[in-house]
Design an enzyme around this catalytic site. Structure first.
Site, PDB file in Angstrom:
ATOM      1  N   ARG A  57       0.835  -1.214   0.000  1.00 46.90           N
ATOM      2  CA  ARG A  57       0.000   0.000   0.000  1.00 46.90           C
ATOM      3  C   ARG A  57       0.866   1.258   0.000  1.00 46.90           C
ATOM      4  O   ARG A  57       0.471   2.303  -0.514  1.00 46.90           O
ATOM      5  CB  ARG A  57      -0.958  -0.020   1.196  1.00 46.90           C
ATOM      6  CG  ARG A  57      -1.831   1.203   1.288  1.00 46.90           C
ATOM      7  CD  ARG A  57      -3.192   1.011   1.962  1.00 46.90           C
ATOM      8  NE  ARG A  57      -3.199   0.102   3.084  1.00 46.90           N
ATOM      9  CZ  ARG A  57      -2.641   0.352   4.279  1.00 46.90           C
ATOM     10  NH1 ARG A  57      -1.997   1.479   4.493  1.00 46.90           N
ATOM     11  NH2 ARG A  57      -2.729  -0.535   5.242  1.00 46.90           N
ATOM     12  N   TYR A 110     -11.771  23.179 -10.564  1.00 50.11           N
ATOM     13  CA  TYR A 110     -12.287  21.935 -11.155  1.00 50.11           C
ATOM     14  C   TYR A 110     -13.556  21.494 -10.395  1.00 50.11           C
ATOM     15  O   TYR A 110     -13.531  21.411  -9.151  1.00 50.11           O
ATOM     16  CB  TYR A 110     -11.184  20.885 -11.039  1.00 50.11           C
ATOM     17  CG  TYR A 110     -11.508  19.498 -11.509  1.00 50.11           C
ATOM     18  CD1 TYR A 110     -11.823  19.242 -12.845  1.00 50.11           C
ATOM     19  CD2 TYR A 110     -11.463  18.425 -10.624  1.00 50.11           C
ATOM     20  CE1 TYR A 110     -12.092  17.952 -13.271  1.00 50.11           C
ATOM     21  CE2 TYR A 110     -11.728  17.134 -11.050  1.00 50.11           C
ATOM     22  CZ  TYR A 110     -12.051  16.910 -12.380  1.00 50.11           C
ATOM     23  OH  TYR A 110     -12.314  15.630 -12.799  1.00 50.11           O
ATOM     24  N   ASP A 180      -3.577  23.492  -8.130  1.00 53.09           N
ATOM     25  CA  ASP A 180      -3.807  22.458  -9.143  1.00 53.09           C
ATOM     26  C   ASP A 180      -3.137  22.934 -10.435  1.00 53.09           C
ATOM     27  O   ASP A 180      -3.531  23.948 -11.013  1.00 53.09           O
ATOM     28  CB  ASP A 180      -5.321  22.258  -9.329  1.00 53.09           C
ATOM     29  CG  ASP A 180      -5.654  21.085 -10.259  1.00 53.09           C
ATOM     30  OD1 ASP A 180      -4.876  20.826 -11.195  1.00 53.09           O
ATOM     31  OD2 ASP A 180      -6.708  20.458 -10.053  1.00 53.09           O
ATOM     32  N   LYS A 205      -3.916  13.168 -17.024  1.00 53.01           N
ATOM     33  CA  LYS A 205      -3.976  13.999 -18.219  1.00 53.01           C
ATOM     34  C   LYS A 205      -2.656  13.895 -18.990  1.00 53.01           C
ATOM     35  O   LYS A 205      -2.407  12.898 -19.632  1.00 53.01           O
ATOM     36  CB  LYS A 205      -4.328  15.438 -17.828  1.00 53.01           C
ATOM     37  CG  LYS A 205      -5.566  15.526 -16.900  1.00 53.01           C
ATOM     38  CD  LYS A 205      -6.860  15.188 -17.597  1.00 53.01           C
ATOM     39  CE  LYS A 205      -8.057  14.986 -16.677  1.00 53.01           C
ATOM     40  NZ  LYS A 205      -8.324  16.021 -15.710  1.00 53.01           N
TER      41      LYS A 205
HETATM   42  C1  LIG Z   1      -9.138  15.885 -14.518  1.00 55.08           C
HETATM   43  C2  LIG Z   1      -8.753  16.866 -13.488  1.00 55.08           C
HETATM   44  C3  LIG Z   1      -8.644  16.504 -12.152  1.00 55.08           C
HETATM   45  C4  LIG Z   1      -9.006  15.125 -11.663  1.00 55.08           C
HETATM   46  O1  LIG Z   1      -8.246  14.113 -12.206  1.00 55.08           O
HETATM   47  P1  LIG Z   1      -8.810  12.600 -12.239  1.00 55.08           P
HETATM   48  O2  LIG Z   1      -7.631  11.787 -12.474  1.00 55.08           O
HETATM   49  O3  LIG Z   1      -9.842  12.571 -13.316  1.00 55.08           O
HETATM   50  O4  LIG Z   1      -9.429  12.344 -10.891  1.00 55.08           O
HETATM   51  C5  LIG Z   1      -8.226  17.455 -11.254  1.00 55.08           C
HETATM   52  N1  LIG Z   1      -7.949  18.712 -11.640  1.00 55.08           N
HETATM   53  C6  LIG Z   1      -8.057  19.107 -12.915  1.00 55.08           C
HETATM   54  C7  LIG Z   1      -7.725  20.504 -13.284  1.00 55.08           C
HETATM   55  C8  LIG Z   1      -8.470  18.198 -13.877  1.00 55.08           C
HETATM   56  O5  LIG Z   1      -8.593  18.609 -15.145  1.00 55.08           O
END
Ligand SMILES: *Cc1c(COP(=O)(O)O)cnc(C)c1O
Length: 395
Positions: A57, A110, A180, A205
């Site tokens: 983990r 987000y 973020d 992403k």
């Molecule tokens: C997609 C996204 C997230 C979340 O990512 P996941 O892997 O889908 O949980 C967080 N912040 C931003 C800006 C995003 O575009």
């Protein structure tokens, strides 16, 4: 080979780090080590324990190798992985909160980050105050402020925040700043270098880059922040699959060639769309019309491939549908950062509480993939023709 990641450019560090050498020869890539259980050969080994690897983990050597590459790219003292971008966001926030605290969150955050703050976090006695990403956050910070959460550019609407100003205001009151940075991918933007304490990456992403795995990374500027975030992830029982980490590690190796291409194609699409009569506004941080464009010029070294447009208010849902259905190269789907182009209708006006977004004019979010830019533009042309054709015919 001498020196460390400190004296390498990002493009070199993305290739050269996270590749531990073992034995007289080894595979180029770190092995995918799948384990719940590690065995300690002797009682003495058991008592000392491998300092960072002891139970699945907590991650395996596969995780440690990727964390090294992620830290080299973002300038982090330490990186904690999470099973998704959203869990990276929520874990980083939880790590810095206590009951009775108030947190400041950008109104362009987000959506699911906001739903976490308004849902679970609120139930545990943490109040979220949203702030206009284009306004000075300083007057909102007080002794109850446990953290300031930035996201630049904002999701769906792409306002570029003055993160340095947020850091200065928060530091003056002793509040940590979380950011973020999924859009900048730790490559075109370096929040930790500006004094941000924790930069969160939806590795799903651009780091994974091929739309085939979910992963999050919490990149911490100091060892103290890493420890705090690590404890929270331990308490929450988060675990990340080594196979997903290996996909992300494979993906991030080519970040330095993919992102400039996403940038170039994204700008070509945005400029084409700016000239179309169907489009009311284009929101692309590298275009002067984008709120915070001057900050983007100062703080970013490039633009990724994600941007938005608002259609003219008289374009109805049926016309929007004809446009979307005529596209062959743009997939209609969520997430982004993969090699493929996407176009999806979104509704920024639904979540805003402080900096309202006009309800008129439907919004499309584009992701420029790695296809040929001229062919993508021809695809959009086909979409606009379909949008207009039947409208003209029905008159
Ligand atoms: C997609 C996204 C997230 C979340 O990512 P996941 O892997 O889908 O949980 C967080 N912040 C931003 C800006 C995003 O575009």
């Amino acid at each position: 080979m001498s020196g460390g990641p400190e004296d390498e450019t990002d493009d070199t560090a993305l290739v050269s780090t996270g590749r531990p050498r073992k034995g007289p020869f080894h595979a180029v890539n770190p092995p995918v080590e799948r384990a719940s259980t590690f065995l300690f050969p002797t009682y003495a080994d058991y008592k000392t324990e491998a300092p960072k690897i002891r139970y699945g983990r907590l991650g395996t050597s596969t995780h440690r190798a990727f964390e090294e590459t992620a830290a080299a790219l973002t300038g982090a003292a330490g990186v904690v992985l999470a099973p998704s971008g959203l869990s990276a966001v929520t874990t980083a926030i939880l790590a810095h909160c206590r009951a009775g605290a108030r947190i400041l969150v950008s109104d362009a955050v987000y959506g699911p980050t906001r739903y976490f703050c308004d849902g679970l976090l609120a139930r545990f006695g943490v109040e979220t105050v949203y702030y206009d990403p284009m306004a000075d956050v300083a007057p909102l910070i007080d002794d109850r402020t446990a953290l300031v959460f930035a996201e630049s550019p904002g999701s769906l609407t792409f306002e570029v925040q003055d993160v340095s100003a947020v850091v200065a205001a928060a530091r003056a009151r002793g509040a940590p700043v979380l950011c973020d940075d999924t859009w900048g991918a730790g490559y075109f933007f370096k929040p930790l270098a500006l004094g941000v304490d924790v930069a969160v990456q939806a590795a799903t992403k651009y780091w994974v880059g091929h739309a085939d795995a979910l992963l999050g990374a919490i990149c911490c500027r100091t060892e103290e922040a890493r420890e705090r975030v690590f404890r929270a992830s331990l308490n929450l029982g988060l675990a990340v699959s080594p196979d997903d980490v290996a996909l992300a590690h494979r993906g991030i190796r080519s970040l330095g060639v993919r992102l400039p291409r996403h940038q170039e194609t994204g700008l070509a699409l945005a400029r084409y769309l700016e000239g179309r009569p169907e489009i009311a506004d284009v929101r692309h941080p590298a275009l002067p019309t984008c709120p915070g464009h001057d900050v983007w010029t100062r703080d970013f070294t490039g633009a990724s491939g994600l941007f938005g447009v608002r259609l003219r208010a008289d374009i109805d849902d049926a016309a929007l549908g004809r446009f979307l259905d005529a596209l062959r190269h743009f997939g209609m789907g969520f997430s982004w950062g993969g090699y493929e182009s996407l176009c999806v209708p979104v509704r920024p006006e639904r979540d805003r509480t402080v900096a309202p977004w006009p309800a008129e004019g439907r919004v499309l979010r584009f992701h420029a993939g790695l296809e040929d830019a001229a062919e993508l533009i021809a695809d959009l042309e086909r979409g606009f023709e379909a949008m207009g054709a039947r409208r003209a015919a029905s008159r």
